[in-house]
Design a protein around this motif. Structure first.
Motif, PDB file in Angstrom:
ATOM      1  N   GLN A 180      30.313  39.558  46.642  1.00  0.00           N
ATOM      2  CA  GLN A 180      30.613  38.413  45.796  1.00  0.00           C
ATOM      3  C   GLN A 180      30.522  38.724  44.305  1.00  0.00           C
ATOM      4  N   HIS A 181      29.892  39.828  43.915  1.00  0.00           N
ATOM      5  CA  HIS A 181      29.704  40.135  42.492  1.00  0.00           C
ATOM      6  C   HIS A 181      30.811  41.009  41.898  1.00  0.00           C
ATOM      7  N   ILE A 182      31.799  41.410  42.700  1.00  0.00           N
ATOM      8  CA  ILE A 182      32.899  42.205  42.147  1.00  0.00           C
ATOM      9  C   ILE A 182      34.198  41.410  42.235  1.00  0.00           C
ATOM     10  N   PHE A 183      35.201  41.820  41.499  1.00  0.00           N
ATOM     11  CA  PHE A 183      36.461  41.092  41.398  1.00  0.00           C
ATOM     12  C   PHE A 183      37.462  41.593  42.434  1.00  0.00           C
ATOM     13  N   THR A 184      37.394  41.009  43.631  1.00  0.00           N
ATOM     14  CA  THR A 184      38.341  41.318  44.692  1.00  0.00           C
ATOM     15  C   THR A 184      38.832  40.016  45.303  1.00  0.00           C
ATOM     16  N   GLY A 185      39.853  40.112  46.168  1.00  0.00           N
ATOM     17  CA  GLY A 185      40.371  38.901  46.769  1.00  0.00           C
ATOM     18  C   GLY A 185      41.321  39.160  47.914  1.00  0.00           C
ATOM     19  N   ALA A 186      41.869  38.058  48.421  1.00  0.00           N
ATOM     20  CA  ALA A 186      42.754  38.102  49.579  1.00  0.00           C
ATOM     21  C   ALA A 186      44.125  37.549  49.223  1.00  0.00           C
ATOM     22  N   HIS A 187      45.158  38.220  49.731  1.00  0.00           N
ATOM     23  CA  HIS A 187      46.536  37.769  49.599  1.00  0.00           C
ATOM     24  C   HIS A 187      47.215  38.046  50.928  1.00  0.00           C
ATOM     25  N   ARG A 188      48.165  37.227  51.303  1.00  0.00           N
ATOM     26  CA  ARG A 188      48.801  37.368  52.622  1.00  0.00           C
ATOM     27  C   ARG A 188      49.625  38.638  52.769  1.00  0.00           C
ATOM     28  N   THR A 189      50.356  39.041  51.723  1.00  0.00           N
ATOM     29  CA  THR A 189      51.337  40.119  51.897  1.00  0.00           C
ATOM     30  C   THR A 189      51.208  41.303  50.949  1.00  0.00           C
ATOM     31  N   LEU A 190      50.578  41.161  49.810  1.00  0.00           N
ATOM     32  CA  LEU A 190      50.499  42.284  48.864  1.00  0.00           C
ATOM     33  C   LEU A 190      49.700  43.429  49.477  1.00  0.00           C
ATOM     34  N   PRO A 191      50.102  44.676  49.217  1.00  0.00           N
ATOM     35  CA  PRO A 191      49.370  45.824  49.756  1.00  0.00           C
ATOM     36  C   PRO A 191      47.935  45.852  49.249  1.00  0.00           C
ATOM     37  N   PHE A 192      47.039  46.387  50.082  1.00  0.00           N
ATOM     38  CA  PHE A 192      45.652  46.561  49.656  1.00  0.00           C
ATOM     39  C   PHE A 192      45.611  47.422  48.390  1.00  0.00           C
ATOM     40  N   ASN A 193      44.639  47.169  47.550  1.00  0.00           N
ATOM     41  CA  ASN A 193      44.406  47.864  46.281  1.00  0.00           C
ATOM     42  C   ASN A 193      45.395  47.477  45.190  1.00  0.00           C
ATOM     43  N   THR A 194      46.249  46.487  45.437  1.00  0.00           N
ATOM     44  CA  THR A 194      47.121  45.976  44.385  1.00  0.00           C
ATOM     45  C   THR A 194      46.264  45.199  43.393  1.00  0.00           C
ATOM     46  N   LEU A 195      46.470  45.445  42.105  1.00  0.00           N
ATOM     47  CA  LEU A 195      45.760  44.698  41.073  1.00  0.00           C
ATOM     48  C   LEU A 195      46.601  43.500  40.681  1.00  0.00           C
ATOM     49  N   VAL A 196      45.974  42.327  40.643  1.00  0.00           N
ATOM     50  CA  VAL A 196      46.685  41.111  40.269  1.00  0.00           C
ATOM     51  C   VAL A 196      45.887  40.357  39.217  1.00  0.00           C
ATOM     52  N   GLU A 197      46.622  39.759  38.288  1.00  0.00           N
ATOM     53  CA  GLU A 197      46.000  38.904  37.282  1.00  0.00           C
ATOM     54  C   GLU A 197      46.154  37.463  37.758  1.00  0.00           C
ATOM     55  N   ILE A 198      45.023  36.769  37.855  1.00  0.00           N
ATOM     56  CA  ILE A 198      45.006  35.374  38.263  1.00  0.00           C
ATOM     57  C   ILE A 198      44.687  34.547  37.030  1.00  0.00           C
ATOM     58  N   THR A 199      45.551  33.579  36.700  1.00  0.00           N
ATOM     59  CA  THR A 199      45.341  32.711  35.538  1.00  0.00           C
ATOM     60  C   THR A 199      45.187  31.277  35.999  1.00  0.00           C
ATOM     61  N   ASN A 200      44.078  30.657  35.606  1.00  0.00           N
ATOM     62  CA  ASN A 200      43.831  29.244  35.889  1.00  0.00           C
ATOM     63  C   ASN A 200      44.749  28.440  34.969  1.00  0.00           C
ATOM     64  N   VAL A 201      45.647  27.649  35.527  1.00  0.00           N
ATOM     65  CA  VAL A 201      46.636  26.899  34.741  1.00  0.00           C
ATOM     66  C   VAL A 201      45.958  25.857  33.845  1.00  0.00           C
ATOM     67  N   THR A 202      44.853  25.283  34.318  1.00  0.00           N
ATOM     68  CA  THR A 202      44.171  24.227  33.573  1.00  0.00           C
ATOM     69  C   THR A 202      43.558  24.716  32.267  1.00  0.00           C
ATOM     70  N   ASN A 203      42.865  25.874  32.304  1.00  0.00           N
ATOM     71  CA  ASN A 203      42.153  26.349  31.109  1.00  0.00           C
ATOM     72  C   ASN A 203      42.681  27.671  30.556  1.00  0.00           C
ATOM     73  N   GLN A 204      43.695  28.238  31.184  1.00  0.00           N
ATOM     74  CA  GLN A 204      44.335  29.492  30.766  1.00  0.00           C
ATOM     75  C   GLN A 204      43.393  30.702  30.798  1.00  0.00           C
ATOM     76  N   ARG A 205      42.291  30.628  31.526  1.00  0.00           N
ATOM     77  CA  ARG A 205      41.402  31.780  31.694  1.00  0.00           C
ATOM     78  C   ARG A 205      41.949  32.672  32.794  1.00  0.00           C
ATOM     79  N   SER A 206      41.869  33.994  32.575  1.00  0.00           N
ATOM     80  CA  SER A 206      42.435  34.961  33.514  1.00  0.00           C
ATOM     81  C   SER A 206      41.406  35.976  33.961  1.00  0.00           C
ATOM     82  N   VAL A 207      41.663  36.560  35.118  1.00  0.00           N
ATOM     83  CA  VAL A 207      40.839  37.640  35.638  1.00  0.00           C
ATOM     84  C   VAL A 207      41.755  38.577  36.425  1.00  0.00           C
ATOM     85  N   ILE A 208      41.417  39.854  36.442  1.00  0.00           N
ATOM     86  CA  ILE A 208      42.153  40.825  37.246  1.00  0.00           C
ATOM     87  C   ILE A 208      41.306  41.143  38.466  1.00  0.00           C
TER      88      ILE A 208
END
Length: 148
Positions: free
Chosen positions: A51-79
């Motif tokens: 829980q302390h590292i920045f990882t996640g789940a996606h249905r189709t993207l290959p493992f180890n793909t880096l993605v930037e997630i941006t919260n639309v409400t506050n425009q904060r992002s994380v990779i």
């Protein structure tokens, strides 16, 4: 029982398709984060949920793909690094760890509208905000190195 074990072994041996190089992959939808009860459980890639590292789940993207997630409400992002499959809830495009959810202000809400963009690892810049801690002592350091 042996049929079930065979199916599980077969499903575990499947590899996701390689991402295409046609251009940036982008999606919009809802994001959620892993409940604490999943800490230490194995992900689809075989890693354990940390829980302390920045990882996640996606249905189709290959493992180890880096993605930037941006919260639309506050425009904060994380990779985050994709190391799991899911979420399997209609309308959700990504699940992430507690640390990643905290970084974009998702805690408390549970679900938020986000945009997802695949990141080119050759141009990635990592920034650390020391105010983002889970235990008040150690800073959250993204674990973005591919697992061999």
């Amino acid at each position: 029982m042996s049929l079930l074990m065979s199916l599980l072994l077969f499903a575990g041996s499947l590899k996701p398709a390689k991402a295409t190089q046609e251009g940036p992959v982008q999606q919009s939808g809802k994001a959620s984060y892993y409940a604490t009860k999943f800490s230490g459980c194995r992900t689809s890639s075989g890693e354990r949920v940390k829980q302390h590292i920045f990882t996640g789940a996606h249905r189709t993207l290959p493992f180890n793909t880096l993605v930037e997630i941006t919260n639309v409400t506050n425009q904060r992002s994380v990779i985050i690094r994709i190391n799991d499959r899911g979420p399997f809830h209609k309308g959700r495009i990504v699940d992430m760890t507690h640390a990643a959810a905290k970084a974009i202000g998702l805690l408390g809400r549970g679900v938020a509208n986000v945009t997802l963009r695949v990141v080119n690892p050759n141009r990635m810049v990592s920034m650390l905000d020391n105010s983002l801690t889970l235990d008040g002592r150690s800073p959250l350091v993204p674990d973005l190195m591919p697992v061999q």
